[in-house]
Design a protein around this motif. Structure first.
Motif, PDB file in Angstrom:
ATOM      1  N   ASP A 153       0.813  -1.223   0.000  1.00 40.32           N
ATOM      2  CA  ASP A 153       0.000   0.000   0.000  1.00 40.32           C
ATOM      3  C   ASP A 153       0.841   1.266   0.000  1.00 40.32           C
ATOM      4  OD1 ASP A 153      -2.257  -1.484  -0.049  1.00 40.32           O
ATOM      5  OD2 ASP A 153      -2.877  -1.101   2.016  1.00 40.32           O
ATOM      6  N   ARG A 154       2.151   1.154   0.265  1.00 37.98           N
ATOM      7  CA  ARG A 154       3.023   2.336   0.295  1.00 37.98           C
ATOM      8  C   ARG A 154       3.601   2.568  -1.090  1.00 37.98           C
ATOM      9  NH1 ARG A 154       0.339   1.109   4.545  1.00 37.98           N
ATOM     10  NH2 ARG A 154       0.625   2.626   6.193  1.00 37.98           N
ATOM     11  N   ASP A 155       2.775   3.075  -1.989  1.00 39.99           N
ATOM     12  CA  ASP A 155       3.217   3.266  -3.372  1.00 39.99           C
ATOM     13  C   ASP A 155       4.131   4.470  -3.551  1.00 39.99           C
ATOM     14  OD1 ASP A 155       1.350   5.227  -2.925  1.00 39.99           O
ATOM     15  OD2 ASP A 155      -0.056   4.557  -4.468  1.00 39.99           O
ATOM     16  N   ASP A 156       4.343   5.249  -2.476  1.00 37.60           N
ATOM     17  CA  ASP A 156       5.231   6.405  -2.573  1.00 37.60           C
ATOM     18  C   ASP A 156       6.630   6.092  -2.066  1.00 37.60           C
ATOM     19  OD1 ASP A 156       4.259   6.055   0.018  1.00 37.60           O
ATOM     20  OD2 ASP A 156       4.493   8.168   0.537  1.00 37.60           O
ATOM     21  N   TRP A 157       6.885   4.863  -1.657  1.00 38.87           N
ATOM     22  CA  TRP A 157       8.199   4.492  -1.150  1.00 38.87           C
ATOM     23  C   TRP A 157       9.190   4.291  -2.283  1.00 38.87           C
ATOM     24  CZ3 TRP A 157       7.334   0.292   3.209  1.00 38.87           C
ATOM     25  CH2 TRP A 157       6.878   0.945   4.361  1.00 38.87           C
ATOM     26  N   GLN A 158      10.441   4.605  -2.005  1.00 40.82           N
ATOM     27  CA  GLN A 158      11.517   4.292  -2.929  1.00 40.82           C
ATOM     28  C   GLN A 158      11.821   2.794  -2.834  1.00 40.82           C
ATOM     29  OE1 GLN A 158      12.786   6.493  -5.029  1.00 40.82           O
ATOM     30  NE2 GLN A 158      11.536   8.163  -4.208  1.00 40.82           N
ATOM     31  N   ALA A 159      12.480   2.268  -3.867  1.00 40.64           N
ATOM     32  CA  ALA A 159      12.777   0.831  -3.919  1.00 40.64           C
ATOM     33  C   ALA A 159      13.625   0.390  -2.732  1.00 40.64           C
ATOM     34  CB  ALA A 159      13.470   0.493  -5.234  1.00 40.64           C
ATOM     35  N   HIS A 160      14.618   1.207  -2.354  1.00 40.09           N
ATOM     36  CA  HIS A 160      15.499   0.810  -1.252  1.00 40.09           C
ATOM     37  C   HIS A 160      14.747   0.786   0.074  1.00 40.09           C
ATOM     38  CE1 HIS A 160      15.790   4.965   0.262  1.00 40.09           C
ATOM     39  NE2 HIS A 160      15.911   5.346  -0.992  1.00 40.09           N
ATOM     40  N   THR A 161      13.778   1.698   0.239  1.00 36.99           N
ATOM     41  CA  THR A 161      12.977   1.702   1.454  1.00 36.99           C
ATOM     42  C   THR A 161      12.138   0.439   1.543  1.00 36.99           C
ATOM     43  OG1 THR A 161      12.849   4.117   1.425  1.00 36.99           O
ATOM     44  CG2 THR A 161      11.215   2.957   2.753  1.00 36.99           C
ATOM     45  N   ARG A 162      11.543   0.075   0.427  1.00 38.36           N
ATOM     46  CA  ARG A 162      10.717  -1.138   0.382  1.00 38.36           C
ATOM     47  C   ARG A 162      11.559  -2.378   0.717  1.00 38.36           C
ATOM     48  NH1 ARG A 162       5.909  -1.311  -1.735  1.00 38.36           N
ATOM     49  NH2 ARG A 162       6.304   0.689  -2.758  1.00 38.36           N
ATOM     50  N   LYS A 163      12.769  -2.432   0.155  1.00 44.11           N
ATOM     51  CA  LYS A 163      13.639  -3.586   0.397  1.00 44.11           C
ATOM     52  C   LYS A 163      14.033  -3.684   1.870  1.00 44.11           C
ATOM     53  CE  LYS A 163      15.621  -3.901  -4.261  1.00 44.11           C
ATOM     54  NZ  LYS A 163      16.861  -3.756  -5.082  1.00 44.11           N
ATOM     55  N   GLU A 164      14.286  -2.531   2.487  1.00 42.51           N
ATOM     56  CA  GLU A 164      14.658  -2.554   3.901  1.00 42.51           C
ATOM     57  C   GLU A 164      13.511  -3.064   4.760  1.00 42.51           C
ATOM     58  OE1 GLU A 164      14.966   0.860   7.023  1.00 42.51           O
ATOM     59  OE2 GLU A 164      16.930   0.688   6.067  1.00 42.51           O
ATOM     60  N   TRP A 165      12.288  -2.603   4.499  1.00 41.96           N
ATOM     61  CA  TRP A 165      11.127  -3.080   5.248  1.00 41.96           C
ATOM     62  C   TRP A 165      10.924  -4.578   5.039  1.00 41.96           C
ATOM     63  CZ3 TRP A 165       7.187  -0.849   8.340  1.00 41.96           C
ATOM     64  CH2 TRP A 165       7.426   0.482   8.699  1.00 41.96           C
ATOM     65  N   GLU A 166      11.096  -5.033   3.812  1.00 40.13           N
ATOM     66  CA  GLU A 166      10.940  -6.461   3.533  1.00 40.13           C
ATOM     67  C   GLU A 166      11.994  -7.273   4.278  1.00 40.13           C
ATOM     68  OE1 GLU A 166       9.046  -6.064  -0.975  1.00 40.13           O
ATOM     69  OE2 GLU A 166      11.172  -6.505  -0.699  1.00 40.13           O
ATOM     70  N   ARG A 167      13.238  -6.790   4.267  1.00 37.08           N
ATOM     71  CA  ARG A 167      14.301  -7.514   4.957  1.00 37.08           C
ATOM     72  C   ARG A 167      14.044  -7.566   6.459  1.00 37.08           C
ATOM     73  NH1 ARG A 167      17.916  -4.464   3.699  1.00 37.08           N
ATOM     74  NH2 ARG A 167      18.519  -3.421   5.631  1.00 37.08           N
ATOM     75  N   HIS A 168      13.674  -6.460   7.045  1.00 35.13           N
ATOM     76  CA  HIS A 168      13.462  -6.419   8.486  1.00 35.13           C
ATOM     77  C   HIS A 168      12.262  -7.267   8.912  1.00 35.13           C
ATOM     78  CE1 HIS A 168      15.829  -2.433   9.293  1.00 35.13           C
ATOM     79  NE2 HIS A 168      16.596  -3.448   8.952  1.00 35.13           N
ATOM     80  N   LEU A 169      11.174  -7.204   8.143  1.00 38.39           N
ATOM     81  CA  LEU A 169       9.952  -7.912   8.536  1.00 38.39           C
ATOM     82  C   LEU A 169       9.962  -9.376   8.137  1.00 38.39           C
ATOM     83  CD1 LEU A 169       7.282  -5.183   7.697  1.00 38.39           C
ATOM     84  CD2 LEU A 169       8.047  -5.906   9.965  1.00 38.39           C
ATOM     85  N   TYR A 170      10.517  -9.684   6.961  1.00 40.51           N
ATOM     86  CA  TYR A 170      10.485 -11.065   6.479  1.00 40.51           C
ATOM     87  C   TYR A 170      11.648 -11.905   6.990  1.00 40.51           C
ATOM     88  CZ  TYR A 170       7.310  -8.884   3.083  1.00 40.51           C
ATOM     89  OH  TYR A 170       6.304  -8.183   2.483  1.00 40.51           O
ATOM     90  N   GLU A 171      12.779 -11.275   7.270  1.00 42.20           N
ATOM     91  CA  GLU A 171      13.948 -12.028   7.730  1.00 42.20           C
ATOM     92  C   GLU A 171      14.142 -11.904   9.250  1.00 42.20           C
ATOM     93  OE1 GLU A 171      17.400 -10.996   5.444  1.00 42.20           O
ATOM     94  OE2 GLU A 171      16.330 -11.065   3.533  1.00 42.20           O
ATOM     95  N   HIS A 172      14.274 -10.678   9.736  1.00 41.17           N
ATOM     96  CA  HIS A 172      14.515 -10.502  11.164  1.00 41.17           C
ATOM     97  C   HIS A 172      13.293 -10.878  12.009  1.00 41.17           C
ATOM     98  CE1 HIS A 172      18.375  -8.899  10.339  1.00 41.17           C
ATOM     99  NE2 HIS A 172      17.962  -7.752   9.842  1.00 41.17           N
ATOM    100  N   ALA A 173      12.099 -10.702  11.473  1.00 40.28           N
ATOM    101  CA  ALA A 173      10.874 -11.054  12.210  1.00 40.28           C
ATOM    102  C   ALA A 173      10.218 -12.289  11.606  1.00 40.28           C
ATOM    103  CB  ALA A 173       9.904  -9.868  12.213  1.00 40.28           C
ATOM    104  N   ALA A 174      11.037 -13.179  11.053  1.00 42.40           N
ATOM    105  CA  ALA A 174      10.508 -14.362  10.351  1.00 42.40           C
ATOM    106  C   ALA A 174       9.677 -15.257  11.261  1.00 42.40           C
ATOM    107  CB  ALA A 174      11.658 -15.160   9.744  1.00 42.40           C
ATOM    108  N   SER A 175      10.016 -15.318  12.552  1.00 44.32           N
ATOM    109  CA  SER A 175       9.281 -16.198  13.462  1.00 44.32           C
ATOM    110  C   SER A 175       7.826 -15.769  13.646  1.00 44.32           C
ATOM    111  CB  SER A 175       9.972 -16.238  14.823  1.00 44.32           C
ATOM    112  OG  SER A 175       9.986 -14.959  15.430  1.00 44.32           O
ATOM    113  N   LEU A 176       7.504 -14.532  13.282  1.00 43.93           N
ATOM    114  CA  LEU A 176       6.117 -14.045  13.389  1.00 43.93           C
ATOM    115  C   LEU A 176       5.328 -14.309  12.122  1.00 43.93           C
ATOM    116  CD1 LEU A 176       6.764 -10.517  14.991  1.00 43.93           C
ATOM    117  CD2 LEU A 176       6.241 -12.656  16.176  1.00 43.93           C
ATOM    118  N   GLY A 177       6.020 -14.629  11.025  1.00 41.75           N
ATOM    119  CA  GLY A 177       5.387 -14.676   9.716  1.00 41.75           C
ATOM    120  C   GLY A 177       4.151 -15.529   9.619  1.00 41.75           C
TER     121      GLY A 177
END
Length: 413
Positions: free
Chosen positions: A144-168
């Protein structure tokens, strides 16, 4: 009633039940027995003979519906908390036909759930609606954050999908403090600053879920008044000092830098005293060159708050020609995280990029009259305790501009 029918079917020892039931219960049990006797009303022959549209009961909540178009399908009806629920069990014919025997087995499974106090409709809804897991909600939040830059999106994905993987795989409504602590604890002990940023992103996803009415209650990822009492405060100091040049030697270092994109980036980092990652991923949309201001978004700062950096003429001169996307690029892409450390390690062994921030801080303290808090704010640090921060709303931009001007003149002198 369906629950008791299944209970009697399961236990089988009706004589024992009749001995322990009260007189009223005996009468109720008799009515259940009548239902058992009239259950299994349908047969394969009867089903094949059905031609008229309508609903035909097999008993104990299982029904067959004859549609006007000629097809037949199974469904199960029960009542829970005063609400009538209907659950489809599949078609009698077709690609995956549900026979009478299969329909009865499925109905038995539903009766077992009811006898166990579970709600088949609610559990089916959760299974069907897979976007109620933390991972799916996080994906929706990021999409839903269509105004984010690509690097911002990648950082959120890395933090939420990798560092918080146990919550997935957890249901968004089941995320609690214990699960969040378990997810963050290993990261907190090794990289506390990253842990705090991951925590903030988890909090944002849970707030998003609450706004979408996918969960209720307080946010278990909140810091103030909650996790701050459970997790040791994320220190910005990792336990080791970064090797640094003396501020007296910085001018010679800057003078030796060439005009290539990477060396321009290094010079820009030195002159602005920002963190390497903040400059490496800088985007042209963040700059107001007319006002000589650079606004670093919250997702790229260690404090999680927007940082406005005053730019000196020397810092502006270090920028490449204005364009779109990332400011400092190589082959159209932002420099890798190791580009600057590798260059410095090769050309100036024994120092680090982060050490230039230490050189700036020493210079500000030794060679200027600016108060300590101005130097700390220029470095993007939080200043003062929570009370002081609550009352100080300004960013001392003009004082910081004066300090950065003196620093730039020293570096390029």
């Amino acid at each position: 009633m369906i629950q008791y029918v299944f209970l009697i079917r399961s236990l089988g020892n009706r004589a024992f039940l009749l001995r322990i039931l009260s007189a009223a219960s005996i009468l109720a049990t008799v009515s259940f027995m009548v239902e058992i006797m009239v259950a299994n009303r349908l047969t394969d022959t009867k089903i094949k003979a059905i031609k008229d549209p309508g609903v035909y009961a097999d008993g104990a909540g299982l029904y067959l519906r004859m549609h006007a178009a000629g097809s037949k399908s199974w469904f199960f009806i029960y009542t829970r908390a005063g609400k009538r629920r209907e659950i489809g069990l599949g078609g009698f014919a077709g690609i995956a036909p549900v026979s009478l025997a299969i329909a009865r087995r499925k109905a038995d499974e539903l009766r077992a759930m009811l006898a166990d106090g579970r709600d088949p409709h609610a559990e089916k809804s959760v299974r069907k609606d897979g976007d109620r897991t933390f991972r799916k909600i996080a994906e929706k939040f990021i999409a839903d954050r269509d105004d984010w830059q690509a690097h911002t999106r990648k950082e959120w994905e890395r933090h939420l999908y990798e560092h918080a993987a146990s919550l997935g795989g957890r249901s968004i409504g089941d995320i609690d403090t214990d699960l969040i602590e378990t997810a963050l604890r290993p990261l907190w002990e090794k990289k506390p600053a990253t842990g705090q940023r991951v925590r903030g992103k988890i909090e944002a996803v849970l707030d998003f879920a609450t706004a979408k009415r996918l969960r209720t209650g307080d946010n278990p990822a909140r810091w103030s008044g909650h996790l701050e009492h459970i997790l040791v405060k994320a220190s910005r100091v990792t336990g080791s000092n970064h090797a640094a040049l003396s501020y007296k030697n910085v001018p010679a270092f800057v003078a030796g830098l060439g005009d290539g994109a990477l060396e321009r980036l290094i010079k820009f980092v030195v002159l602005t005293a920002v963190r390497s990652g903040e400059a490496r991923l800088a985007d042209w949309s963040e700059f107001d060159l007319a006002q000589k201001l650079w606004t670093i978004p919250p997702d790229r700062t260690k404090t999680g708050k927007e940082l406005v950096v005053p730019l000196t003429d020397e810092a502006v001169a270090a920028l490449p020609e204005a364009g779109e996307g990332h400011v400092f690029v190589e082959n159209g892409e932002a420099f890798s995280i190791m580009a600057m450390p590798n260059w410095v390690g090769k050309n100036q062994p024994g120092i680090t990029m982060h050490g230039f921030r230490s050189a700036f801080r020493d210079f500000a303290g030794d060679c200027t009259d600016q108060p300590r808090e101005i130097a700390e704010m220029a470095l993007g640090h939080k200043v003062g305790n929570a009370v002081e921060q609550a009352y100080r709303r300004g960013d001392a931009l003009e004082k910081r501009r004066q300090l950065m001007q003196v620093w730039s003149q020293h570096c390029c002198g």
